[in-house]
Design an enzyme around this catalytic site. Structure first.
Site, PDB file in Angstrom:
ATOM      1  N   LYS A 107      33.403 -14.294  36.313  1.00  9.84           N
ATOM      2  CA  LYS A 107      33.596 -13.493  37.529  1.00  9.84           C
ATOM      3  C   LYS A 107      35.065 -13.094  37.604  1.00  9.84           C
ATOM      4  O   LYS A 107      35.945 -13.945  37.701  1.00  9.84           O
ATOM      5  CB  LYS A 107      33.202 -14.304  38.769  1.00  9.84           C
ATOM      6  CG  LYS A 107      33.583 -13.575  40.062  1.00  9.84           C
ATOM      7  CD  LYS A 107      33.228 -14.350  41.309  1.00  9.84           C
ATOM      8  CE  LYS A 107      34.056 -13.855  42.485  1.00  9.84           C
ATOM      9  NZ  LYS A 107      33.714 -14.512  43.745  1.00  9.84           N
ATOM     10  N   GLY A 143      35.189 -15.459  52.837  1.00  8.65           N
ATOM     11  CA  GLY A 143      35.259 -16.623  53.722  1.00  8.65           C
ATOM     12  C   GLY A 143      35.218 -16.299  55.207  1.00  8.65           C
ATOM     13  O   GLY A 143      35.398 -17.184  56.037  1.00  8.65           O
ATOM     14  N   ALA A 195      30.828 -12.217  48.973  1.00  7.21           N
ATOM     15  CA  ALA A 195      31.780 -12.438  50.059  1.00  7.21           C
ATOM     16  C   ALA A 195      31.321 -11.831  51.376  1.00  7.21           C
ATOM     17  O   ALA A 195      30.847 -10.696  51.416  1.00  7.21           O
ATOM     18  CB  ALA A 195      33.164 -11.885  49.730  1.00  7.21           C
ATOM     19  N   GLY A 196      31.478 -12.628  52.415  1.00  7.45           N
ATOM     20  CA  GLY A 196      31.270 -12.141  53.769  1.00  7.45           C
ATOM     21  C   GLY A 196      30.001 -12.622  54.447  1.00  7.45           C
ATOM     22  O   GLY A 196      29.874 -12.521  55.668  1.00  7.45           O
ATOM     23  N   ASN A 242      29.641 -18.875  49.158  1.00 12.75           N
ATOM     24  CA  ASN A 242      30.169 -20.237  49.100  1.00 12.75           C
ATOM     25  C   ASN A 242      30.364 -20.805  50.506  1.00 12.75           C
ATOM     26  O   ASN A 242      29.700 -21.733  50.938  1.00 12.75           O
ATOM     27  CB  ASN A 242      31.480 -20.243  48.304  1.00 12.75           C
ATOM     28  CG  ASN A 242      32.010 -21.643  47.978  1.00 12.75           C
ATOM     29  OD1 ASN A 242      32.769 -21.817  47.060  1.00 12.75           O
ATOM     30  ND2 ASN A 242      31.617 -22.683  48.702  1.00 12.75           N
ATOM     31  N   THR A 243      31.275 -20.162  51.257  1.00 15.66           N
ATOM     32  CA  THR A 243      31.680 -20.704  52.553  1.00 15.66           C
ATOM     33  C   THR A 243      30.519 -20.845  53.536  1.00 15.66           C
ATOM     34  O   THR A 243      30.451 -21.825  54.281  1.00 15.66           O
ATOM     35  CB  THR A 243      32.772 -19.800  53.166  1.00 15.66           C
ATOM     36  OG1 THR A 243      33.764 -19.570  52.171  1.00 15.66           O
ATOM     37  CG2 THR A 243      33.422 -20.445  54.362  1.00 15.66           C
TER      38      THR A 243
END
Lengths: 67, 266
Positions: B107, B168, B194-195, B216-217
């Site tokens: 990535k 995040g 993301a997001g 992830n987050t």
């Protein structure tokens, strides 16, 4: 001799050391890591035959959690 | 789409088939045990990892991520998080390839600003070109600009991964229209990266036609990460099936009863 490992200066006896010897000294033998010397990746197959010399800059990296 | 076709609904990245369309990060968990449990609950096969300096001189028996997530059980996706130049990103991924025995699926993300973590697309394009020439299979994090997304595909990236909102932030999908344009134009897989904040965000991404979502987050910082991982798994599957089913047309301001209008009593 003095070498820089991950940004920190370390002093070793003698004038040269192999990556394998260094790994043993750092107690990371058996762990998965990659090593770079002066910006050049050291192939694992060279760990016992090449020498790290005085003034060399080393980066030793591993995989950590990340997104 | 019948059952047989759904069974064959594999995700192909750089020629490799995957069953799960949920890709997960391994950061921000309490410990490795929780990381492993959440990833197993998510059903993810591809897990991102960061490349960092090894702790020298610390406890040699300290557990490592690789012990909890054996690389032969998961597909590792080393990232370039924290890199602000093409050179740093390339250097990181060369080290990752050496670290992971010649592994080429990576990535790429080259950041442009530490506050917003917006990608620097100029550096990203330049790094991608070199990495592809060196034989890497590049999954690339980028902005939701359809022109840049197409350029990244044209130079040979194996997956395009536009942000839904800031890394995040959990702000969800801010520009579904741009994502739709990117998906429409792409002939390689597109992932929202993301997001995503919660399960409905993931489902919306999949309903738009994304091939998968990387997060992830949203999982790691949920009050119960393992339960959230399960929720995300279901959201990805539900969104994918809704996309493949082909949603009904919207009838704006025009109600249509579902029950017969004939035979009413009285």
């Amino acid at each position: 001799m003095k070498i820089v490992i991950n940004g920190r200066e370390k002093e070793f006896e003698g004038g040269k050391i192999t990556p394998n010897d260094l790994a043993q000294h750092l107690k990371i033998t058996g762990k998965r890591f990659a090593m770079e010397c002066n910006g050049q990746i050291i192939s694992r197959s060279d760990f016992s035959i090449m020498y790290i010399k005085d003034g060399d800059q080393l980066e030793i990296v591993g995989a950590v959690g990340g997104g | 789409m019948d059952k047989f076709e759904l069974k064959c609904d594999e995700l192909i990245i750089a020629g490799q088939p995957f069953k799960s369309r949920l890709l997960v990060g391994t950061g921000k968990y309490r410990d490795f045990k929780e990381t492993r449990a959440a990833i197993d609950a998510s059903g993810a096969e591809i897990v991102t990892v960061a490349i960092r300096r090894t702790n020298i001189g610390q406890d040699a028996k300290e557990p490592s991520l690789l012990e909890f997530l054996p690389p032969n059980q998961y597909t590792y996706l080393p990232n370039t998080a924290g890199c602000y130049s093409a050179d740093d990103a390339i250097r990181t991924l060369r080290l990752a390839r050496e670290l992971l025995n010649g592994h080429t699926l990576v990535k790429l993300e080259v950041l442009g600003d530490p506050d917003t973590l917006f990608p620097n697309v100029v550096e990203t394009l330049s790094a991608a070109k070199i990495l592809i020439k060196e034989g890497f299979d590049v999954m690339v994090y980028t902005s939701d600009d359809p022109i840049i997304a197409k350029q990244l595909e044209d130079i040979g990236c194996c997956a395009i991964m536009p942000l839904a909102s800031l890394i995040g932030s959990g702000m969800g999908i801010l520009n579904p229209y741009n994502l739709e344009i990117i998906i429409e134009n792409a002939s390689v897989p597109v992932f929202v990266d993301a997001g995503v904040g919660t399960a409905s965000d993931a489902a919306i991404a999949m309903e738009l036609g994304c091939d998968g979502v990387l997060m992830n987050t949203a999982i790691a910082t949920a009050k119960n990460p393992i339960m959230m991982a399960g929720a995300m798994k279901k959201a990805i599957e539900a969104g994918r099936q809704a996309f493949l089913s082909g949603r009904m047309d919207k009838n704006l301001y025009n109600a249509a009863p579902s029950s017969p209008t004939k035979g009413l009593i009285g």
